[in-house]
Design a protein around this motif. Structure first.
Motif, PDB file in Angstrom:
ATOM      1  N   SER A 136       0.837  -1.199   0.000  1.00 26.18           N
ATOM      2  CA  SER A 136       0.000   0.000   0.000  1.00 26.18           C
ATOM      3  C   SER A 136       0.873   1.251   0.000  1.00 26.18           C
ATOM      4  CB  SER A 136      -0.930   0.000   1.215  1.00 26.18           C
ATOM      5  OG  SER A 136      -1.834  -1.080   1.155  1.00 26.18           O
ATOM      6  N   TYR A 137       1.943   1.210   0.773  1.00 25.36           N
ATOM      7  CA  TYR A 137       2.876   2.347   0.784  1.00 25.36           C
ATOM      8  C   TYR A 137       3.532   2.514  -0.591  1.00 25.36           C
ATOM      9  CZ  TYR A 137       7.254   4.834   1.535  1.00 25.36           C
ATOM     10  OH  TYR A 137       8.321   5.693   1.423  1.00 25.36           O
ATOM     11  N   LEU A 138       3.974   1.390  -1.178  1.00 25.56           N
ATOM     12  CA  LEU A 138       4.609   1.471  -2.491  1.00 25.56           C
ATOM     13  C   LEU A 138       3.609   1.907  -3.556  1.00 25.56           C
ATOM     14  CD1 LEU A 138       6.799  -1.772  -2.318  1.00 25.56           C
ATOM     15  CD2 LEU A 138       7.533   0.597  -2.014  1.00 25.56           C
ATOM     16  N   PHE A 139       2.342   1.509  -3.399  1.00 26.48           N
ATOM     17  CA  PHE A 139       1.294   1.972  -4.312  1.00 26.48           C
ATOM     18  C   PHE A 139       1.147   3.493  -4.233  1.00 26.48           C
ATOM     19  CE2 PHE A 139      -3.162   3.301  -4.645  1.00 26.48           C
ATOM     20  CZ  PHE A 139      -3.456   2.910  -5.936  1.00 26.48           C
ATOM     21  N   SER A 140       1.159   4.007  -3.008  1.00 27.59           N
ATOM     22  CA  SER A 140       1.057   5.463  -2.830  1.00 27.59           C
ATOM     23  C   SER A 140       2.260   6.169  -3.439  1.00 27.59           C
ATOM     24  CB  SER A 140       0.936   5.791  -1.343  1.00 27.59           C
ATOM     25  OG  SER A 140       0.896   7.177  -1.126  1.00 27.59           O
ATOM     26  N   GLU A 141       3.459   5.603  -3.262  1.00 29.76           N
ATOM     27  CA  GLU A 141       4.660   6.194  -3.850  1.00 29.76           C
ATOM     28  C   GLU A 141       4.584   6.206  -5.371  1.00 29.76           C
ATOM     29  OE1 GLU A 141       7.787   7.359  -2.414  1.00 29.76           O
ATOM     30  OE2 GLU A 141       6.370   7.641  -0.764  1.00 29.76           O
ATOM     31  N   ALA A 142       4.113   5.096  -5.939  1.00 28.52           N
ATOM     32  CA  ALA A 142       3.992   5.036  -7.398  1.00 28.52           C
ATOM     33  C   ALA A 142       2.939   6.013  -7.898  1.00 28.52           C
ATOM     34  CB  ALA A 142       3.628   3.612  -7.823  1.00 28.52           C
TER      35      ALA A 142
ATOM     36  N   ALA B  64      -2.299  17.042 -11.126  1.00 28.18           N
ATOM     37  CA  ALA B  64      -3.015  15.810 -10.785  1.00 28.18           C
ATOM     38  C   ALA B  64      -3.229  14.990 -12.046  1.00 28.18           C
ATOM     39  CB  ALA B  64      -4.355  16.141 -10.130  1.00 28.18           C
ATOM     40  N   ALA B  65      -2.816  13.733 -12.000  1.00 21.12           N
ATOM     41  CA  ALA B  65      -2.940  12.854 -13.158  1.00 21.12           C
ATOM     42  C   ALA B  65      -4.397  12.486 -13.374  1.00 21.12           C
ATOM     43  CB  ALA B  65      -2.103  11.604 -12.960  1.00 21.12           C
ATOM     44  N   PRO B  66      -4.881  12.500 -14.634  1.00 27.04           N
ATOM     45  CA  PRO B  66      -6.268  12.122 -14.898  1.00 27.04           C
ATOM     46  C   PRO B  66      -6.519  10.641 -14.694  1.00 27.04           C
ATOM     47  CG  PRO B  66      -5.093  12.458 -16.955  1.00 27.04           C
ATOM     48  CD  PRO B  66      -4.169  12.887 -15.852  1.00 27.04           C
ATOM     49  N   GLU B  67      -5.511   9.846 -14.761  1.00 29.93           N
ATOM     50  CA  GLU B  67      -5.650   8.402 -14.584  1.00 29.93           C
ATOM     51  C   GLU B  67      -4.517   7.901 -13.704  1.00 29.93           C
ATOM     52  OE1 GLU B  67      -7.008   5.647 -13.943  1.00 29.93           O
ATOM     53  OE2 GLU B  67      -7.964   5.359 -15.885  1.00 29.93           O
ATOM     54  N   LEU B  68      -4.770   6.827 -12.993  1.00 30.98           N
ATOM     55  CA  LEU B  68      -3.760   6.230 -12.131  1.00 30.98           C
ATOM     56  C   LEU B  68      -2.575   5.792 -12.979  1.00 30.98           C
ATOM     57  CD1 LEU B  68      -3.606   5.530  -9.056  1.00 30.98           C
ATOM     58  CD2 LEU B  68      -4.255   3.207  -9.677  1.00 30.98           C
ATOM     59  N   PRO B  69      -1.346   6.122 -12.572  1.00 32.89           N
ATOM     60  CA  PRO B  69      -0.174   5.726 -13.368  1.00 32.89           C
ATOM     61  C   PRO B  69      -0.100   4.213 -13.553  1.00 32.89           C
ATOM     62  CG  PRO B  69       0.431   7.333 -11.688  1.00 32.89           C
ATOM     63  CD  PRO B  69      -0.970   6.918 -11.400  1.00 32.89           C
ATOM     64  N   LEU B  70       0.546   3.838 -14.635  1.00 29.90           N
ATOM     65  CA  LEU B  70       0.640   2.427 -14.968  1.00 29.90           C
ATOM     66  C   LEU B  70       1.350   1.643 -13.875  1.00 29.90           C
ATOM     67  CD1 LEU B  70       0.267   0.110 -16.945  1.00 29.90           C
ATOM     68  CD2 LEU B  70       2.371   0.817 -18.101  1.00 29.90           C
ATOM     69  N   ARG B  71       2.412   2.227 -13.308  1.00 29.89           N
ATOM     70  CA  ARG B  71       3.146   1.522 -12.246  1.00 29.89           C
ATOM     71  C   ARG B  71       2.259   1.261 -11.040  1.00 29.89           C
ATOM     72  NH1 ARG B  71       7.750  -1.544 -11.807  1.00 29.89           N
ATOM     73  NH2 ARG B  71       8.343  -1.647  -9.627  1.00 29.89           N
ATOM     74  N   ALA B  72       1.429   2.228 -10.661  1.00 27.57           N
ATOM     75  CA  ALA B  72       0.516   2.040  -9.540  1.00 27.57           C
ATOM     76  C   ALA B  72      -0.543   0.997  -9.863  1.00 27.57           C
ATOM     77  CB  ALA B  72      -0.132   3.379  -9.178  1.00 27.57           C
ATOM     78  N   ARG B  73      -1.016   0.999 -11.121  1.00 28.18           N
ATOM     79  CA  ARG B  73      -2.005  -0.017 -11.506  1.00 28.18           C
ATOM     80  C   ARG B  73      -1.399  -1.412 -11.463  1.00 28.18           C
ATOM     81  NH1 ARG B  73      -3.089   3.488 -15.950  1.00 28.18           N
ATOM     82  NH2 ARG B  73      -2.529   1.851 -17.450  1.00 28.18           N
ATOM     83  N   LEU B  74      -0.127  -1.518 -11.833  1.00 23.06           N
ATOM     84  CA  LEU B  74       0.539  -2.819 -11.787  1.00 23.06           C
ATOM     85  C   LEU B  74       0.668  -3.312 -10.342  1.00 23.06           C
ATOM     86  CD1 LEU B  74       2.042  -4.998 -13.454  1.00 23.06           C
ATOM     87  CD2 LEU B  74       4.143  -3.735 -12.999  1.00 23.06           C
ATOM     88  N   ILE B  75       1.056  -2.408  -9.425  1.00 18.25           N
ATOM     89  CA  ILE B  75       1.162  -2.795  -8.015  1.00 18.25           C
ATOM     90  C   ILE B  75      -0.201  -3.197  -7.470  1.00 18.25           C
ATOM     91  CG2 ILE B  75       1.675  -1.919  -5.710  1.00 18.25           C
ATOM     92  CD1 ILE B  75       3.908  -0.265  -6.896  1.00 18.25           C
ATOM     93  N   LEU B  76      -1.238  -2.485  -7.852  1.00 19.19           N
ATOM     94  CA  LEU B  76      -2.587  -2.832  -7.411  1.00 19.19           C
ATOM     95  C   LEU B  76      -3.000  -4.197  -7.945  1.00 19.19           C
ATOM     96  CD1 LEU B  76      -5.126  -2.027  -5.909  1.00 19.19           C
ATOM     97  CD2 LEU B  76      -5.859  -0.735  -7.934  1.00 19.19           C
ATOM     98  N   THR B  77      -2.614  -4.492  -9.169  1.00 19.62           N
ATOM     99  CA  THR B  77      -2.891  -5.822  -9.733  1.00 19.62           C
ATOM    100  C   THR B  77      -2.188  -6.903  -8.929  1.00 19.62           C
ATOM    101  OG1 THR B  77      -3.092  -4.859 -11.949  1.00 19.62           O
ATOM    102  CG2 THR B  77      -2.764  -7.237 -11.817  1.00 19.62           C
ATOM    103  N   TRP B  78      -0.933  -6.656  -8.555  1.00 17.38           N
ATOM    104  CA  TRP B  78      -0.204  -7.619  -7.727  1.00 17.38           C
ATOM    105  C   TRP B  78      -0.905  -7.840  -6.383  1.00 17.38           C
ATOM    106  CZ3 TRP B  78       5.316  -5.172  -8.592  1.00 17.38           C
ATOM    107  CH2 TRP B  78       5.749  -5.503  -9.888  1.00 17.38           C
ATOM    108  N   MET B  79      -1.369  -6.761  -5.781  1.00 20.05           N
ATOM    109  CA  MET B  79      -2.039  -6.870  -4.478  1.00 20.05           C
ATOM    110  C   MET B  79      -3.298  -7.726  -4.590  1.00 20.05           C
ATOM    111  SD  MET B  79      -1.499  -2.866  -3.417  1.00 20.05           S
ATOM    112  CE  MET B  79      -2.419  -2.917  -1.881  1.00 20.05           C
ATOM    113  N   LEU B  80      -4.059  -7.557  -5.651  1.00 23.04           N
ATOM    114  CA  LEU B  80      -5.273  -8.346  -5.834  1.00 23.04           C
ATOM    115  C   LEU B  80      -4.952  -9.817  -6.096  1.00 23.04           C
ATOM    116  CD1 LEU B  80      -7.231  -5.802  -8.057  1.00 23.04           C
ATOM    117  CD2 LEU B  80      -7.881  -6.533  -5.751  1.00 23.04           C
TER     118      LEU B  80
END
Length: 823
Positions: free
Chosen positions: A94-100, A112-128
């Motif tokens: 979760s911390y690394l997701f916030s950093e990404a 402010a990014a209009p969409e979640l960055p790809l790196r953060a989406r990848l970390i979120l995919t790993w978490m799921l």
């Protein structure tokens, strides 16, 4: 500079890509852009390293789990490691997701990014994905009184809710939200599935409440006298007792009228109830039904049903319920050992042609111990399984593996439509347009990345991230297939199918059922079936490290493990038969007496040898075991086998000697005395051994400085007393000194009329008696000790303990220290 060049590669010709691979450039730049800010480089690298290690661990765990009867259980040591790792996983990621997420915002110029960055989406995919893989670690607990599952369920529900908030409050694109929303929905489905398993199991008379139900059921089971008392000792009764056995296999929950203060009110007509399958019904059906007789020619299916019925009887020992009554143990003893029961009928009617009496007896012992081994597997899978095998039935197969996936698929379609705000065409179009891996294809993207993996650091890191994601997906798919295969070919499902065949006559006319049973048995014949094993530990030969670090659980895994020799099974089975006969004679003489049978710490085996008999008079069973273990090791060194294969008695004596020494060193909680006292006896023996052979010879590895051979004479010099009887009676002597003196006494007897083979026979009988003596332990501490080793694969002494519990073998309760002071 490299990332800039890669991002500016529109056609891809300058970098060697084909036209389609140029589309991957933007993906690589987006995935690795967070590394541009050196303050975030460590965090991004940490995320990749953590996920690589975790994915590799899960991959190896699933790859080498194997298709065997015990593959529904995860080794507790591995479970502890994974549980601790996963408990830290969500907050760290979760911390690394916030950093990404923040790094993506900085990469866009601070806006402010209009969409979640790809790196953060990848970390979120790993978490799921990791949340979906937690099922591999969590046990399914269905026993009554175990409320610890509430805490784990609340924690898991909290994780799922947190992941859902990350998915639905951070993603903007409908297609991206749909894909990760589907993964989140699968997490919810797995959570609901586990909660349902637990609640249904805990509140079901067939599972969580079954141990209490069996107590009420057994009150209605008619008791029978052993057949040799009814018809004479020489009559061949076949398996008559087994055919008359009323032990419940399945369906006894249908007999309950209502709960009562004493348990449950059970219909008295249990012998003719069509919904209940008993051991006797299966046994008679296998004799009369042509199909079942053809698929059960070796009696494996019948014995499996008997194991299941015995497992239900033994559950009360683990759930703090009243033990089996004297009448129940007497019936069980007859069923297992007497004429018309399991052991004697197997010896008489062994189906292998051309076998002599000894070979039939050995085969009967193998079948007896396989029944008890299957019972312990049922126990371990019921209490420690990570797969819902305990619920196995055709109905559960339909509900859990067909209807539930269909329902989840329907909910996934609903999620996609909802993420598209109800616009169905837009929602499904966005699945492809918003997800590069879907539109471009994972294989094409991987091929494009591999062409540049060695020349571009950005592509290298992108390839690692893609590999981790693919590996997690493969592990997830493999785990689902593995769970289904283990469920379908488990002993539980097979017993459930046999119950349906016996209780529902229409199944017997079904060609589909006959085909399914034959295919299941064919596949099971190709799978591995674990044999009963025992670890071997020698106080004089084993690695010194294993002795010095014996309290570290993983160290015991370094010891050699062997299948229990058939000679050992036969010798113990024959001794148990004699003990059962003695128990029956005690019961005939005095029904109120304490049942002990032929329990002996070895004194019966050496009754003719006064000098040897004194060594068995110690109050500590650990001292007796270690003394005789040292003597056996030294005697083996003095008189090794002259042939390529040792004699039967030598095999029995040496293997049981090393196994009992292993119990003293590594599992003192399984021995029938105070655990601390056993540890103290072992430590004294070790200290004496260290002083005797010297510091270097003791501490160097056994391969460099073997204790026997050059150290043999030092140990034998411990015996310098001409009066062996006086020496053996000295209480201050250590086990090493007693062992050296015992070896001299054995050598003396071997040079007389007894001979070497005669003394090996004495040692074999002594170790069989010691092994049986330590088995029956009814104390709470010892029962919990057996429960602890069940998920680790069980111990041979646990199999004997289960057999002793069923047959009513008990030792006299130890006298408490100081209890005689006020007399």
């Amino acid at each position: 500079m490299t990332m800039g060049l890669l991002a500016g590669d529109g056609g891809g010709g300058g970098l060697g890509y084909n036209t389609s691979c140029g589309k991957t450039s933007g993906l690589v730049w987006n995935l690795t852009s967070s590394y541009a800010d050196q303050s975030n480089e460590a965090s991004m690298m940490s995320a990749t390293v953590i996920m690589f290690l975790l994915a590799a661990l899960f991959f190896n765990l699933n790859l080498f789990s194997g298709l065997s009867d015990t593959s529904a259980i995860l080794d507790p040591k591995v479970r502890v490691v994974l549980s601790k790792a996963l408990s830290l996983f969500l907050p760290v990621m979760s911390y690394l997701f916030s950093e990404a997420k923040n790094a993506g915002g900085l990469a866009c110029g601070g806006a402010a990014a209009p969409e979640l960055p790809l790196r953060a989406r990848l970390i979120l995919t790993w978490m799921l994905l990791v949340e979906l893989l937690r099922n591999k670690v969590e046990e399914i607990r269905m026993q009554r009184g175990d409320d610890g599952w509430h805490r784990g369920t609340v924690e898991r529900a909290g994780r799922v809710v947190w992941l859902g908030s990350l998915v639905f409050f951070n993603l903007r694109g409908a297609g991206r939200k749909s894909v990760l929303g589907i993964l989140w929905l699968l997490c919810v489905a797995k959570l609901v599935q586990r909660v349902t398993f637990t609640l249904v199991g805990k509140n079901s008379l067939a599972y969580g409440k079954n141990a209490r139900l069996i107590i009420s059921y057994m009150h209605h089971v008619p008791h029978h006298q052993p057949l040799q008392q009814q018809h004479g000792d020489d009559a061949d009764h076949g398996d008559e007792l087994l055919q008359r056995c009323r032990y419940a296999v399945m369906g006894e929950d249908k007999l309950v009228n209502k709960p009562t203060p004493a348990g449950y009110s059970v219909t008295s007509d249990i012998t003719t109830a069509p919904t209940t399958t008993t051991v006797g019904k299966i046994w008679r059906l296998a004799e009369d039904d042509p199909f079942l007789a053809s698929v059960d020619q070796d009696g494996r299916l019948r014995r499996l049903c008997l194991s299941f019925a015995l497992f239900k009887l033994l559950r009360r020992s683990f759930e703090h319920l009243p033990p089996m009554s004297e009448a129940e143990t007497r019936d069980c003893r007859s069923l297992i050992f007497f004429e018309g029961g399991l052991y004697c009928s197997s010896k008489r009617s062994n189906r292998s042609n051309g076998q002599g009496e000894d070979e039939k007896a050995v085969a009967a012992a193998e079948e007896l111990f396989q029944v008890m081994k299957d019972e312990t597997i049922f126990l371990s899978e019921y209490y420690h399984s990570v797969v819902p095998v305990a619920l196995a039935s055709p109905f559960f197969l339909l509900a859990n593996y067909l209807l539930l996936p269909a329902m989840v698929l329907l909910l996934c379609l609903v999620i996609v439509v909802l993420c598209g705000n109800g616009d169905v065409p837009f929602a499904f179009h966005s699945l492809r347009s918003d997800n590069y891996s879907v539109s471009f294809g994972v294989l094409r993207m991987a091929r494009c990345l591999l062409t540049r993996v060695l020349s571009s650091p950005s592509v290298f890191f992108s390839t690692i991230d893609l590999s981790i994601t693919l590996l997690l997906f493969l592990v997830l798919v493999y785990e689902q297939v593995w769970e289904f295969v283990v469920f379908l070919f488990s002993n539980w499902f097979l017993v459930s199918m046999l119950h349906g065949y016996a209780a529902k006559p229409r199944w017997r006319r079904s060609a589909t059922f006959n085909w399914a049973i034959r295919r299941m048995l064919w596949v099971r014949s190709k799978m591995s079936h674990p044999d009963i094993t025992m670890r071997q530990f020698s106080a004089l030969r084993s690695c010194r490290l294993s002795r010095q670090l014996r309290m570290v659980p993983a160290v015991s895994l370094t010891l050699p493990t062997i299948p229990v020799p058939k000679e050992v099974k036969h010798s113990i089975a024959e001794y148990l038969l004699l003990s059962a006969t003695s128990l029956q004679e005690e019961d005939d003489c005095d029904p109120t007496a304490t049942r002990r049978g032929l329990l002996s710490n070895g004194q019966l085996a050496v009754a003719e040898y006064a000098e040897l008999r004194r060594a068995c008079k110690s109050e500590s069973i650990a001292e007796v075991i270690l003394a005789w273990h040292i003597a056996t090791c030294l005697f083996e060194e003095k008189f090794p086998s002259p042939h390529a294969s040792p004699s039967r008695d030598m095999v029995v004596a040496t293997t049981l000697s090393r196994y009992c020494a292993y119990l003293v060193a590594f599992h003192p909680e399984l021995l029938p005395e105070n655990e601390e006292s056993t540890e103290r006896v072992f430590e004294i023996m070790e200290e004496d051994l260290r002083r005797t052979v010297g510091f270097w010879r003791y501490h160097l590895p056994a391969a460099v400085a073997p204790l026997l051979g050059s150290g043999y004479e030092q140990i034998m010099r411990l015996e310098e007393r001409p009066n062996l009887a006086q020496a053996l009676e000295m209480a201050e002597m250590s086990a090493l000194q007693r062992g050296a003196i015992l070896e001299r006494a054995l050598e003396k007897e071997a040079k007389c009329a007894a001979g070497v083979e005669g003394m090996w026979k004495v040692l074999a009988d002594l170790w069989v008696q010691l092994m049986v003596y330590v088995a029956p332990s009814g104390g709470e501490e010892h029962v919990m000790g057996h429960a602890k080793v069940l998920p680790e694969g069980g111990e041979f002494v646990t199999v004997l303990w289960a057999l002793a519990t069923h047959t009513g073998m008990r030792r006299a309760a130890p006298v408490a220290v100081g209890s005689m002071e006020h007399v």
